[in-house]
Design a protein around this motif. Structure first.
Motif, PDB file in Angstrom:
ATOM      1  N   LEU A 191       1.641  -2.536  -2.460  1.00 43.90           N
ATOM      2  CA  LEU A 191       2.351  -2.021  -1.505  1.00 43.90           C
ATOM      3  C   LEU A 191       1.958  -1.077  -0.144  1.00 43.90           C
ATOM      4  CD1 LEU A 191       5.418  -2.580  -0.698  1.00 43.90           C
ATOM      5  CD2 LEU A 191       6.090  -0.753  -2.861  1.00 43.90           C
ATOM      6  N   LEU A 192       2.556  -1.148   1.228  1.00 41.77           N
ATOM      7  CA  LEU A 192       2.465  -0.139   1.721  1.00 41.77           C
ATOM      8  C   LEU A 192       4.610  -0.593   3.008  1.00 41.77           C
ATOM      9  CD1 LEU A 192      -0.004  -1.634   4.457  1.00 41.77           C
ATOM     10  CD2 LEU A 192      -0.417   0.603   3.048  1.00 41.77           C
ATOM     11  N   VAL A 193       4.469   0.920   2.337  1.00 47.70           N
ATOM     12  CA  VAL A 193       6.192   0.915   2.627  1.00 47.70           C
ATOM     13  C   VAL A 193       6.375   1.569   4.143  1.00 47.70           C
ATOM     14  CG1 VAL A 193       8.104   2.698   2.377  1.00 47.70           C
ATOM     15  CG2 VAL A 193       6.467   1.840   0.539  1.00 47.70           C
ATOM     16  N   GLU A 194       6.722   0.089   5.260  1.00 50.91           N
ATOM     17  CA  GLU A 194       6.829   0.442   6.404  1.00 50.91           C
ATOM     18  C   GLU A 194       8.257   1.147   6.710  1.00 50.91           C
ATOM     19  OE1 GLU A 194       3.800   0.395   7.752  1.00 50.91           O
ATOM     20  OE2 GLU A 194       2.816  -1.043   7.111  1.00 50.91           O
ATOM     21  N   PRO A 195       8.630   1.738   7.733  1.00 52.70           N
ATOM     22  CA  PRO A 195       9.485   1.979   8.159  1.00 52.70           C
ATOM     23  C   PRO A 195      10.513   1.095   9.184  1.00 52.70           C
ATOM     24  CG  PRO A 195       7.665   3.299   9.739  1.00 52.70           C
ATOM     25  CD  PRO A 195       7.688   2.019   8.701  1.00 52.70           C
ATOM     26  N   LYS A 196      11.749   0.878   8.781  1.00 52.94           N
ATOM     27  CA  LYS A 196      12.347   0.203   8.700  1.00 52.94           C
ATOM     28  C   LYS A 196      13.045  -1.541   8.169  1.00 52.94           C
ATOM     29  CE  LYS A 196      12.513   0.106  13.716  1.00 52.94           C
ATOM     30  NZ  LYS A 196      11.767   0.178  15.353  1.00 52.94           N
ATOM     31  N   THR A 197      12.511  -1.132   6.660  1.00 47.66           N
ATOM     32  CA  THR A 197      12.335  -2.149   5.564  1.00 47.66           C
ATOM     33  C   THR A 197      13.438  -1.223   4.936  1.00 47.66           C
ATOM     34  OG1 THR A 197      10.560  -0.547   4.251  1.00 47.66           O
ATOM     35  CG2 THR A 197      10.028  -2.596   5.987  1.00 47.66           C
ATOM     36  N   ILE A 198      14.330  -2.391   3.895  1.00 46.30           N
ATOM     37  CA  ILE A 198      15.009  -1.998   2.681  1.00 46.30           C
ATOM     38  C   ILE A 198      14.353  -0.775   1.916  1.00 46.30           C
ATOM     39  CG2 ILE A 198      16.112  -2.705   0.340  1.00 46.30           C
ATOM     40  CD1 ILE A 198      16.122  -4.855   1.793  1.00 46.30           C
ATOM     41  N   PHE A 199      13.076  -1.162   1.470  1.00 49.56           N
ATOM     42  CA  PHE A 199      11.643   0.039   0.585  1.00 49.56           C
ATOM     43  C   PHE A 199      11.708   1.668   1.349  1.00 49.56           C
ATOM     44  CE2 PHE A 199       9.176  -2.902  -2.557  1.00 49.56           C
ATOM     45  CZ  PHE A 199      10.591  -2.885  -3.064  1.00 49.56           C
ATOM     46  N   TYR A 200      11.831   0.668   2.199  1.00 46.93           N
ATOM     47  CA  TYR A 200      11.389   2.757   3.490  1.00 46.93           C
ATOM     48  C   TYR A 200      12.598   3.338   3.276  1.00 46.93           C
ATOM     49  CZ  TYR A 200      10.386   5.860   6.830  1.00 46.93           C
ATOM     50  OH  TYR A 200      10.268   7.291   8.025  1.00 46.93           O
ATOM     51  N   ASN A 201      13.397   2.896   3.080  1.00 45.56           N
ATOM     52  CA  ASN A 201      14.970   3.277   2.893  1.00 45.56           C
ATOM     53  C   ASN A 201      15.678   4.362   1.785  1.00 45.56           C
ATOM     54  OD1 ASN A 201      16.225   2.477   6.287  1.00 45.56           O
ATOM     55  ND2 ASN A 201      17.288   0.567   4.930  1.00 45.56           N
ATOM     56  N   LEU A 202      15.012   3.263   0.642  1.00 48.52           N
ATOM     57  CA  LEU A 202      15.296   3.472  -0.720  1.00 48.52           C
ATOM     58  C   LEU A 202      14.570   4.906  -0.972  1.00 48.52           C
ATOM     59  CD1 LEU A 202      15.174   0.502  -2.607  1.00 48.52           C
ATOM     60  CD2 LEU A 202      16.813   2.059  -1.877  1.00 48.52           C
ATOM     61  N   LEU A 203      12.913   5.029   0.183  1.00 52.60           N
ATOM     62  CA  LEU A 203      12.091   5.712  -0.830  1.00 52.60           C
ATOM     63  C   LEU A 203      12.426   7.298   0.416  1.00 52.60           C
ATOM     64  CD1 LEU A 203       9.366   6.394  -1.719  1.00 52.60           C
ATOM     65  CD2 LEU A 203       8.370   5.566   0.756  1.00 52.60           C
ATOM     66  N   SER A 204      13.323   7.386   1.345  1.00 51.26           N
ATOM     67  CA  SER A 204      13.810   8.107   1.912  1.00 51.26           C
ATOM     68  C   SER A 204      14.800   9.099   1.465  1.00 51.26           C
ATOM     69  CB  SER A 204      14.103   7.621   3.182  1.00 51.26           C
ATOM     70  OG  SER A 204      14.837   7.334   3.145  1.00 51.26           O
ATOM     71  N   LYS A 205      14.878   8.219   0.162  1.00 53.70           N
ATOM     72  CA  LYS A 205      16.653   8.661  -0.809  1.00 53.70           C
ATOM     73  C   LYS A 205      16.130   8.796  -1.207  1.00 53.70           C
ATOM     74  CE  LYS A 205      19.740   6.299   1.838  1.00 53.70           C
ATOM     75  NZ  LYS A 205      20.731   4.347   2.176  1.00 53.70           N
ATOM     76  N   GLY A 206      15.009   8.595  -2.260  1.00 51.71           N
ATOM     77  CA  GLY A 206      14.198   9.216  -3.383  1.00 51.71           C
ATOM     78  C   GLY A 206      14.582   7.961  -4.118  1.00 51.71           C
ATOM     79  N   LYS A 207      15.132   6.835  -3.675  1.00 50.12           N
ATOM     80  CA  LYS A 207      15.442   5.276  -5.127  1.00 50.12           C
ATOM     81  C   LYS A 207      14.416   4.966  -5.296  1.00 50.12           C
ATOM     82  CE  LYS A 207      20.224   6.645  -3.865  1.00 50.12           C
ATOM     83  NZ  LYS A 207      21.565   5.838  -3.662  1.00 50.12           N
ATOM     84  N   LEU A 208      12.875   4.921  -5.059  1.00 47.09           N
ATOM     85  CA  LEU A 208      11.812   4.126  -4.920  1.00 47.09           C
ATOM     86  C   LEU A 208      10.686   4.728  -6.200  1.00 47.09           C
ATOM     87  CD1 LEU A 208      11.194   0.786  -4.135  1.00 47.09           C
ATOM     88  CD2 LEU A 208      10.213   2.024  -2.564  1.00 47.09           C
ATOM     89  N   LYS A 209      10.594   4.591  -7.030  1.00 46.57           N
ATOM     90  CA  LYS A 209       9.149   4.971  -7.389  1.00 46.57           C
ATOM     91  C   LYS A 209       7.914   3.864  -7.612  1.00 46.57           C
ATOM     92  CE  LYS A 209       7.936   6.097 -12.845  1.00 46.57           C
ATOM     93  NZ  LYS A 209       8.165   6.427 -13.434  1.00 46.57           N
ATOM     94  N   LEU A 210       7.208   4.150  -7.611  1.00 52.14           N
ATOM     95  CA  LEU A 210       6.046   4.172  -6.335  1.00 52.14           C
ATOM     96  C   LEU A 210       4.855   4.177  -7.561  1.00 52.14           C
ATOM     97  CD1 LEU A 210       5.687   4.174  -2.819  1.00 52.14           C
ATOM     98  CD2 LEU A 210       6.238   2.074  -4.058  1.00 52.14           C
ATOM     99  N   PRO A 211       4.326   3.074  -8.545  1.00 53.53           N
ATOM    100  CA  PRO A 211       2.886   3.702  -9.004  1.00 53.53           C
ATOM    101  C   PRO A 211       1.862   5.159  -8.410  1.00 53.53           C
ATOM    102  CG  PRO A 211       2.810   1.875  -8.462  1.00 53.53           C
ATOM    103  CD  PRO A 211       3.651   2.010  -7.853  1.00 53.53           C
TER     104      PRO A 211
END
Length: 378
Positions: A191-211
């Motif tokens: 997985l690559l978290v790219e800008p302008k994606t739902i995952f990117y927004n979640l990651l920027s808010k600290g709401k995405l836990k990645l391995p």
């Protein structure tokens, strides 16, 4: 000389959390008008280019299988009208398992498609929900059954690892399930978290836990070991095939050869020029209304840029970059041009020079992206 044709269908019935490709939610979109303009773009390119060497067609997206049976038929009418389908040896379509009905597969097979790239990603229902995917394992099994009934020669499956909260056990289970099916090809991506994606927004808010990076590397190691054990040959960093059924279309990219890119947001490489189309539907369709190509950007690739591309694309493949091919194209020996770049990676065991090629070692595949960056000349 153009080797392949990529056609972009930018519509989706569901927007995935990780996707950064040019796409639009299907509902209320001008799909039929888009197909009309796409037909015009095909005609314009067919008039101005030599298609005698074309041997692959690839339908990507978005989701080509989001189209209705009638719309798919229209699309294939356009393709067969403008392009030399009879000489194409590999005709691939991307597909979502829950959209690929028997009727659609039957139509596509009759119109020349001989390879499906199925977006499975994972068999874990909770992870599928996190990814925004709407299919189930039963959908995948149904598609595989239909492919067997229609005698499809090649079925590729996309899988993903390094997903939010994904465990090694879940990754192992995904591989076990994939190997239990009669598929011929696997593309497996971290997985690559790219800008302008739902995952990117979640990651920027600290709401995405990645391995962790360590776990992701372990997952890649497991991938290499288990694909080999299951009879799949790794021929590119993320791609594995049985019976030499490589993705010939994607190999065109990795060999740095030329191809047409059609559709909203598509990229192409023709006569030494890399280009990209307008992405928004209106901006893509408006020039075509005036019988003009919808090209947004063009870049004449310099010799220096082409050499760099030859290296970092070619090194993705297990066979690496051939000395003779490089010298035929550029009149130079890559071992001389890149001596200072090669030396430290060869010493560290990440690159090896064989009699014919420069290639990544197994160890080097784990840090491929870092090595590719080093082959940008100063």
């Amino acid at each position: 000389m153009i080797q392949g044709i990529y056609i972009h269908i930018p519509f989706c019935h569901q927007i995935c959390s990780y996707c950064d490709f040019n796409k639009f939610y299907f509902h209320n979109q001008p799909v039929d008008e888009y197909l009309t303009r796409l037909d015009q773009e095909m005609e314009l390119w067919a008039r101005k280019t030599d298609l005698s060497e074309v041997h692959t067609i690839f339908l990507g997206g978005g989701t080509p299988t989001s189209l209705s049976l009638r719309q798919l038929s229209r699309l294939f009418d356009s393709i067969s009208k403008h392009f030399p389908v009879d000489q194409v040896t590999e005709f691939t379509s991307e597909a979502n398992p829950d959209e690929l009905t028997y009727d659609k597969m039957e139509l596509m097979a009759a119109r020349g498609v001989n390879r499906f790239s199925i977006g499975v990603q994972t068999f874990d229902q909770q992870l599928l929900k996190v990814l925004g995917r709407t299919h189930s394992t039963e959908h995948v099994e149904r598609v595989i059954t239909h492919a067997e009934q229609l005698n499809f020669p090649s079925i590729s499956m996309d899988l993903m690892y390094g997903l939010p909260n994904q465990t090694m056990e879940q990754w192992e289970q995904a591989l076990t399930k994939a190997f239990s099916m009669p598929i011929t090809h696997i593309s497996a991506y971290s997985l690559l978290v790219e800008p302008k994606t739902i995952f990117y927004n979640l990651l920027s808010k600290g709401k995405l836990k990645l391995p962790t990076q360590e776990l992701e590397a372990d997952m890649y190691d497991v991938l290499l070991k288990r694909t080999e054990k299951a009879g799949f040959e790794q021929y590119e960093i993320s791609n594995f095939a049985k019976n030499k059924l490589y993705s010939e279309h994607n190999s065109i990219y990795w060999r740095n050869e030329e191809y047409l890119g059609l559709g909203a947001g598509a990229h192409g490489y023709v006569d030494g020029v890399r280009y990209s189309n307008h992405g928004p539907l209106k901006k893509y369709m408006t020039p075509l209304e005036q019988n003009e190509l919808p090209v947004l950007h063009q870049n004449l690739v310099t010799v220096k840029e082409s050499m760099e591309e030859q290296m970092f694309l070619g090194l993705r493949m297990n066979q690496g970059v051939q000395y003779t091919k490089f010298e035929e194209k550029f009149g130079k020996d890559l071992r001389t041009v890149y001596a200072e770049k090669i030396r430290p990676h060869a010493t560290s065991g990440f690159l090896e020079l064989t009699d014919e090629t420069l290639r990544l070692t197994r160890k080097g595949r784990f840090i491929g992206n870092e090595i590719f960056q080093d082959f940008l000349l100063d």
